[in-house]
Every structure is written in structure tokens, then in C-alpha cells.
Design a protein around this motif. Structure first.
Motif, PDB file in Angstrom:
ATOM      1  N   SER A  22       0.840  -1.208   0.000  1.00  0.00           N
ATOM      2  CA  SER A  22       0.000   0.000   0.000  1.00  0.00           C
ATOM      3  C   SER A  22       0.880   1.265   0.000  1.00  0.00           C
ATOM      4  CB  SER A  22      -0.927   0.003   1.217  1.00  0.00           C
ATOM      5  OG  SER A  22      -0.180  -0.131   2.409  1.00  0.00           O
ATOM      6  N   THR A  75      -3.951  12.763  -4.957  1.00  0.00           N
ATOM      7  CA  THR A  75      -4.264  12.556  -3.536  1.00  0.00           C
ATOM      8  C   THR A  75      -4.729  13.910  -2.987  1.00  0.00           C
ATOM      9  OG1 THR A  75      -1.920  12.919  -3.022  1.00  0.00           O
ATOM     10  CG2 THR A  75      -2.670  10.639  -3.112  1.00  0.00           C
ATOM     11  N   LYS A 131      -8.586   5.063  -0.007  1.00  0.00           N
ATOM     12  CA  LYS A 131      -7.157   5.288  -0.263  1.00  0.00           C
ATOM     13  C   LYS A 131      -6.570   6.248   0.779  1.00  0.00           C
ATOM     14  CE  LYS A 131      -7.300   4.419  -5.163  1.00  0.00           C
ATOM     15  NZ  LYS A 131      -7.425   5.014  -6.473  1.00  0.00           N
ATOM     16  N   GLY A 174      -0.321   6.177   1.995  1.00  0.00           N
ATOM     17  CA  GLY A 174      -1.183   5.111   1.484  1.00  0.00           C
ATOM     18  C   GLY A 174      -1.228   3.884   2.374  1.00  0.00           C
TER      19      GLY A 174
END
Ligand code: GLC
Length: 420
Positions: free
Chosen positions: A39, A150, A251, A228
Motif C-alpha cells: 500500500s 491525492t 485510499k 497510502g
């Protein structure tokens, strides 16, 4: 204190992380530092040439973070930085804007700064470093393919594109005499800025709108994209709601428990749960409690008069002393949980670097959340509890902007011995 209030205070314990809790998260974090399909993206920065402090010439930098865009100019080695800072219009981050509009905005801010210095009509291109604070795949210092937006960004037409190519095309079309020669993440920038000040600066951390860390692996700087990380995290209901209401649900879960974009809303949801909308009618709307309000934790007066003033300013003045205490406790617990998780992240990276016994390293940190009252003390206390030793923590002011200037300067020269 009423029975109900006591019950609620008990619930607040969900925000506390014990040492065993942190160690459990640390184990998962360490596996993710190496896992296939992790991740955490662990991206190459392509930064091999590091600044030595001896670079000369005029350099520009652009710094696109989560909230502001900054254009900077500096004549190396000793010139003063000049900077223009502009809030990124919400529209440009939205699904309704286009990549073209976003890059036009960025180029225009640079043009303003160049015009101010009467360098906008130069015959030769000025080198520019571009801090692009998002995950990107890099094959060269001057190429960077956006993997995912993001923080608040959703601007279409940029994911999977080379942001360096797009920006250079815009500069060319507008006949702005400037060329992006290096694209870096803000964590890399912070580490570069830190490495000029301190030997052995091995890690760069950002704790602002988002959070992330980069570290030197002996060959190059790796951008971990630790925001993440999503394993073994102790979500509360407030965290789940914050995630569900975000533009990138599912996320950046570590980032959503730690960074400035989310801390205010997590606090607000807890305030609503514990003290309720009747006592705090002006904080019932999503987003109405800003992360900067958490500074109320600074109030050390015996009767919590600063908390009282804050509430009065926001149109709510009928909380009892006990209720004000709970108000402050909620803010503190959300902030301290962030500091504990951040410490766990640094501890994990420090261990993973397997440094020789007793070796001292420095860590450069930038970002508005780290500057919050009480944050650094809590962070240091938790690092100590976790057993971190020989690590100097250096707050680097505007690391991401300065770092971009240094990356541009370093990009234009042959490899040299670094200070890392
Ligand atoms: C987000 C971005 C990351 C950046 C961080 C801090 O996590 O994905 O690239 O470094 O925010 O700005």
C-alpha cells in the motif's frame, strides 16, 4: 460530570494508542516497506546528484502542494529567496477543471514572479525545479507520470501523464523563458534542503495537508508515499466517515488519520458524538471545524478561558467548565494520535535502515501540523518510548520550495560528492 459524559469520555479511549498497539502497527508497516504490491508505493525519485552548497546562478522553483502554489526565485549560493504564494482555486482541483487550466495557472504564477524580476523576456531559459507533491512514476529527473491524485485533487487529464512535459509545453506555448529541469516530491525537497544544513540527513518528512516521507537508501532518495499505508490501523467511526466522504475513499488511510486536511473533521465528528449538536450548534456542518482550531489545546489557564474565548468567537458560549475540559481533551487526543502514528512511521523507517550501531542521522521535517502546539513534544516522547536513538529532528522551513531550487541546480551539473 454526568453519567453520560463519563460514558462518552470512556469512548474517547478509542483514540489512545498504547505501546503494544503501536508495535503491532509497526510490524505491519515494516512488512509493507518490502511487500510486493504494497500500500506504500516506494517510488524512485531519480535524485542522484545532491546539492553541495556551492551551486551558483539564478534558479526558479514551483511548488504545487495540497493548498497553495508557490513560485520561488533564488540566486545561488547566497541570494535571498523571493516568493509568490497563491491559494489554489478549489475549481482547479475539481472534476470540472482541465489539466490545461491547472498548468496555465501554474505557468501564470511563475510568469508573475519572473516579470517582477524583469526576467520574463530573457533570451535563455531559466532552469526551474518543480515540486509536485503527489505520487509519480519517474524514469528521469525531468519526467514524472502522475499515478493518482491525492489530497483534494481530482483534475481530469493529468493521471498517467508526464507533468513535466505538460508544464514545459505550457511554458513554451506562452513563450515564458523557463524550463523545468527537475521534478521532485515535497518530501525529497525537504530532505535536500535538510541535507544542506546537516550531515547525514537521511529522511525527509512532510506533515501538512497530507503526510509522506522519503529516505536515502544508499543510492538514491526513495519516496515512500507512506500516506497510502492501510494495514492494522485502528480506525474509529469518525475515521471511517472521513474516508467515505473524501474524494478518494478507501485510499490514503494513514494520511487521513494524521494530516491537516482531515484532523479538523475527525475532531468535529468526535465533538458531535461526545458533546453533541445542542452544545455546539455551529460545528454541525461537515468541514466547519478547521484543523487550525485544534490549537485550542494550547490553553493552560486554570479555567480554560482561551477555550471559552474561542467558543464565544464562534458563537457558542454556554459550555460548563467540565464540558470545556472535554472539548480540549478531544482536540488533544486527535492531535496526539496523529503524533503517535507519525512517530511509529519514523521508528519503522529508522529500524528498517539498519544503521550501524550508534550512528547519528538527521531527519528534516516540514509542514503546518508539525508546527502545532504540543505536537513536537508528543512526537519526541513517543519516539523515545519506541526506542529511537541518535536521531536529530530538524524543522526545515519551506523545505519543499528550497529543495526544488536545489534539485534544479544539482540537475545541471555532473555528479559530485554529496553531503548525505
Ligand atoms: C500526499 C501525496 C504525497 C505528498 C504528501 C505531502 O500524501 O501523495 O506525494 O508528499 O501528500 O504533501
Amino acid at each position: 460530570m454526568s453519567q453520560n459524559e463519563q460514558k462518552m469520555l470512556h469512548k474517547l479511549r478509542q483514540l489512545d494508542l498504547s505501546l503494544p498497539d503501536l508495535m503491532r502497527i509497526h510490524e505491519a508497516f515494516t512488512s509493507e516497506l518490502h511487500a510486493e504490491g504494497s500500500s506504500m508505493k516506494m517510488l524512485s525519485s531519480c535524485v542522484h546528484n545532491l546539492p553541495t552548497g556551492k551551486e551558483t546562478g539564478v534558479y526558479y522553483a514551483l511548488d504545487l502542494g495540497g493548498t497553495n502554489l508557490r513560485a520561488l526565485r533564488k540566486e545561488l549560493p547566497h541570494g535571498k529567496i523571493d516568493m509568490i504564494k497563491q491559494k489554489i482555486p478549489k475549481y482547479l482541483m475539481s472534476e470540472n477543471a482541465s489539466g490545461n487550466e491547472l498548468f496555465l495557472f501554474i505557468a501564470t504564477v511563475l510568469l508573475r514572479l519572473m516579470t517582477k524580476h524583469n526576467e520574463h523576456k530573457a533570451a535563455k531559459n531559466f532552469p526551474v525545479g518543480f515540486t509536485f507533491s503527489f505520487p509519480m512514476r519517474k524514469t528521469a529527473l525531468n519526467s514524472a507520470f502522475l499515478i493518482d491524485w491525492t489530497k483534494g485533487f481530482q483534475t481530469p487529464g493529468v493521471v498517467n501523464e508526464d507533468v513535466c512535459g505538460l508544464l514545459n509545453m505550457m511554458l513554451k506555448n506562452l513563450e515564458i523563458p523557463a524550463e523545468i529541469v527537475a521534478v521532485i516530491n515535497d518530501t525529497t525537497g525537504t530532505q535536500l534542503a535538510g541535507s544542506l544544513k546537516h550531515e547525514n540527513c537521511r529522511v525527509g518528512i512532510i506533515l501538512g495537508t497530507g503526510t509522506n516521507a522519503a529516505y536515502y537508501n544508499g543510492h538514491e532518495i526513495i519516496n515512500t508515499e507512506w500516506g497510502g499505508f492501510n494495514k492494522a490501523l485502528p480506525f474509529t467511526q469518525a475515521d471511517i466517515i472521513v474516508d467515505e466522504n473524501s474524494p478518494n475513499a478507501g485510499k490514503q488511510l494513514f494520511e487521513k488519520m494524521i494530516s491537516g486536511m482531515y484532523l479538523g473533521e475527525i475532531t468535529r465528528l468526535w465533538l458531535m458524538k461526545v458533546l453533541g449538536p445542542k452544545l455546539l450548534p455551529n460545528f454541525t456542518e461537515k468541514g466547519s471545524y478547521e484543523s487550525r482550531f485544534i490549537n485550542v489545546v494550547e490553553d493552560t489557564t486554570a479555567n480554560l478561558s482561551q477555550v471559552q474565548n474561542f467558543l464565544t468567537q464562534h458563537g457558542m458560549s454556554n459550555l460548563t467548565f467540565e464540558q470545556r475540559q472535554i472539548f480540549k481533551t478531544i482536540n488533544e487526543k486527535v492531535l496526539f494520535r496523529s503524533a503517535d502514528l507519525l512517530a511509529m512511521g519514523l521508528f519503522s523507517m529508522w529500524k528498517d535502515m539498519k544503521l550501524p550501531e550508534g550512528m547519528h542521522i538527521n531527519v528534516a521535517i516540514d509542514g503546518a501540523v508539525y508546527a502545532k502546539p504540543g505536537y513536537q513534544n508528543r512526537f519526541k516522547e513517543t519516539l523515545k518510548k519506541l526506542g529511537v536513538k541518535n536521531v536529530g529532528l530538524e524543522m526545515v522551513d519551506d523545505g519543499s520550495g528550497t529543495g526544488a531550487i536545489l534539485a534544479a541546480a544539482a540537475a545541471l551539473k555532473k555528479p559530485q560528492v554529496s553531503k548525505l
